[in-house]
Structures are given as structure tokens and as C-alpha cells.
Design a protein around this motif. Structure first.
Motif, short mmCIF file in Angstrom:
data_model
loop_
_atom_site.label_atom_id
_atom_site.label_comp_id
_atom_site.label_asym_id
_atom_site.label_seq_id
_atom_site.Cartn_x
_atom_site.Cartn_y
_atom_site.Cartn_z
N SER A 19 0.94 -1.17 0.10
CA SER A 19 0.02 -0.07 0.02
C SER A 19 0.84 1.12 0.02
N ARG B 177 -3.83 -1.86 -0.42
CA ARG B 177 -4.09 -2.71 -1.12
C ARG B 177 -5.43 -3.66 -0.54
N ALA C 200 -6.56 -2.37 -5.95
CA ALA C 200 -6.19 -1.20 -5.23
C ALA C 200 -6.24 0.18 -6.31
#
Length: 364
Positions: A93, A183, A198
Motif C-alpha cells: 500500500s 491494497r 487497489a
């Protein structure tokens, strides 16, 4: 001879003295009040402490204001095209990735086997075509037989290409460079078409779309400077330019949509942010005063000007545009006049002021 009563004399004297004291005290209060009234009217000697400024001309421009929403230069929600098991996730992420970077690999064992089969069939078809081509040159087979084999070869190659495309769908890549969001998948998860993996945003530049009234259309042009402010960064102005003006007027709101382009190298502006936009035009030289120095009482607008004798004069003024704590003065004062900024609530025409010589500049 009869003596005068001592007690009566003492009581009368005491009452007379009290009355005299009360009278003198009342007279003193009246005189103090009168003195205070004279001071309030400017007739006293006590000056009023104020802060002053000198009226000066400075560059100034009109501004159109609006509220817009920030959008990424490019923005997409990364999803899968097929139903498959996640084999491997190649990002975390918040990662910044380049165009074409592999994000997720899906399981594709069946497709790999199908590809090997299709490639073998295409290779065999090509070899057979090469042998028949040699025979055709010797006129040992008919030309139609050679054409049939060529078509079979092309069909085998197309089948192999189709399987390669299916395998490619199982490797999810970034369509452009940008910053990934949170994510949403893990290895082993089953994804289907439309499953969010995402978000991906190109934050190197952001667009801010905002509406402007139809009547201001003539004041808009591509390339105009725009200043944006966000609540997350008080006191910070972001510089941008008008990149696009919509071709249509909204018939309901009678407004036109304008898009401004803002460089965003540090990624401080994020998609969805509320942006206050100032679009400035028509720069000119104007007399400016701090907005706090302009007094509004009913329909009157005036300032307190310091005369040559150091006393206060109440001067009516005409105010133009107000912006950033400053007011444009169209009429009433001239450059070089000294105007009171702070302490106007204690003033009356003709009052004397203290420290009026310590003037400061009206513009930054």
C-alpha cells in the motif's frame, strides 16, 4: 443668663457639615464628567493611542472566487479481468510504481499447458507448410493443397496467440505511473472481474474543476493564473493555470465548468480535496488600506484621517474590491494620507492622537 444647649449645637453643626460635603462632592463629580465629555469630543488634552498607516499605491488585481474539487491527472481502480486465484502480490500500500509494473500475478497453470499445446501445433503446421511448399515448387502437389495448409498454419498461430492473451490477463500491470492506494487483496484470494485490487493515481499534477457564473465568461481565458487553497494547509497558496474552459453552459445553474492544472510534485494535493480557487485578472495600480481601517456605519463608509495639526478627520470613502485583508479605495483619500488603522472605536472628529508619526506601510 440661660446657657445654650450643648447637644443641640453639636447636632446642628454636624448636619450642616454633612450637607456641605455632599454638595462639594457632587460638584466634583459633575466637573469630572464634563472633563471626560470634553476629552471624548476632542476638546480635552489627553490624546488617544492609535496605530496609523500611510496610504500608498500598489499593484492590485480583481479576483473571481470559486470552490472546486481536486482530481488526479490520471486515476483508475485496478481490477481483474478474469476469475482466478491470486498467486502473488508484487506491491505494498502506498507504493509509487512506473508504467507497466507488475502488480498481481494470478494462477494460470491451465493456460500455460494450453499454450504449450498450441505452440506445438503451430510449429507442426509450419513444418508441414514448408514441406508442401517445396513440393509445390516441383509441381508435385496442387497449389490448392498448399493454400489449405497455409490456412491451417495461420489458424494454429492464432490459437497460440489467444492462449498468450489469456495468460497476459492473469498478470495485472500498472497502466501508467503513479501512487497506489490501500491494497485490497492477498495471495490465495479468489478474484473475479470487477474485484478491486487497489487504486492508482498519478499525483504529479492535479486538476481542479470549478464552476464560474455565465456572466464571468468574458473574463476567463486559457493560461490565466489560478491560486488554490486547501483546509489541510492553511496559509499556503498553490499556483496553477486555467487549462480548459468547457464548451457548454449549464442551462440549470447558468454556469460554465473550468479546469485548472496544478503542479503537485510533493503530492500534498489529493483527489477529492475541496479547493478554494482565486482566479485573478486585470492587474492595475490601486490605493490600498487594511480592511480594518474602513468603518461601516449604516450606509456610510469612512476612515479616520490624521490632519496636519495631529487631529482626527472623518472622511467618507468609496471602497472597491476587498481581498486578503485589504480594501481598494476608489475615492476619498489620496496617496500619502495618514489613516488610522487600530483604535477607531475610541475616536471622534477633532480628537488628538498619540504616536501618529510612527506610521507603517499599508501594503506588503
Amino acid at each position: 443668663m440661660t446657657p445654650f444647649p450643648r447637644s443641640k449645637f453639636t447636632k446642628s453643626t454636624f448636619l450642616l457639615a454633612c450637607a456641605l460635603c455632599a454638595t462639594l462632592s457632587a460638584c466634583g463629580r459633575d466637573q469630572a464628567a464634563a472633563a471626560n465629555n470634553r476629552d471624548a469630543r476632542g476638546g480635552g488634552n489627553a490624546p488617544v493611542a492609535v496605530t496609523t498607516t500611510i496610504v500608498r499605491a500598489s499593484d492590485f488585481s480583481d479576483a473571481l472566487t470559486a470552490i472546486g474539487t481536486a482530481r488526479a491527472r490520471e486515476s483508475v481502480t485496478v481490477t481483474a479481468k478474469v476469475s482466478e486465484i491470486v498467486q502473488q502480490v508484487h506491491f505494498d500500500s502506498g507504493d509509487e510504481v512506473g508504467k507497466g509494473a507488475v502488480l498481481v500475478t494470478l494462477s494460470g497453470q491451465q493456460q500455460q499447458a494450453a499454450l504449450r499445446q498450441a505452440e506445438a501445433a503451430a510449429k507442426e503446421a509450419q513444418q508441414l507448410l514448408d514441406r508442401q511448399d517445396a513440393l509445390a515448387k516441383q509441381q508435385l502437389i496442387a497449389t490448392s493443397q498448399l493454400d489449405t495448409q497455409r490456412a491451417a498454419r495461420d489458424q494454429a498461430n492464432a490459437q497460440a496467440a489467444q492462449v498468450r492473451a489469456q495468460i497476459s490477463d492473469r498478470t495485472i500491470r500498472a497502466p501508467f505511473g503513479g501512487v497506489l492506494g490501500i491494497r485490497q487483496v492477498s495471495p490465495g484470494a479468489l478474484v473475479t472481474p470487477g474485484t478491486v485490487i487497489a487504486t492508482l493515481d498519478d499525483l504529479s499534477r492535479v486538476y481542479v474543476d470549478f464552476p464560474m457564473p455565465e456572466g464571468e465568461l468574458a473574463q476567463l481565458a486559457q493560461g490565466q493564473r489560478v491560486y488554490g487553497r486547501a483546509a489541510a494547509y492553511p496559509g499556503t497558496a498553490f499556483d496553477g493555470v486555467v487549462s480548459t474552459i468547457d464548451t457548454r453552459i449549464d442551462p440549470t445553474t447558468r454556469s460554465v465548468n473550468v479546469r485548472a492544472d496544478f503542479p503537485n510534485p510533493d503530492h500534498r494535493l489529493r483527489p477529492g480535496m475541496l479547493i478554494n480557487v482565486d482566479l485573478r485578472h486585470g492587474e492595475r495600480n490601486a490605493l490600498l488600506l487594511p480592511e480594518i481601517s474602513v468603518v461601516q456605519v449604516g450606509e456610510r463608509t469612512f476612515v479616520y484621517r490624521v490632519g496636519n495639526d495631529g487631529t482626527v478627520q472623518q472622511v467618507d470613502v468609496k471602497v472597491g474590491t476587498r481581498r486578503d485583508g485589504r480594501a481598494e479605495i476608489l475615492d476619498g483619500v489620496k496617496a500619502g494620507d495618514r489613516v488610522i488603522v487600530d483604535g477607531t472605536g475610541k475616536l471622534r472628529p477633532g480628537a488628538k492622537i498619540a504616536d501618529a508619526a510612527n506610521a507603517r506601510t499599508a501594503t506588503r
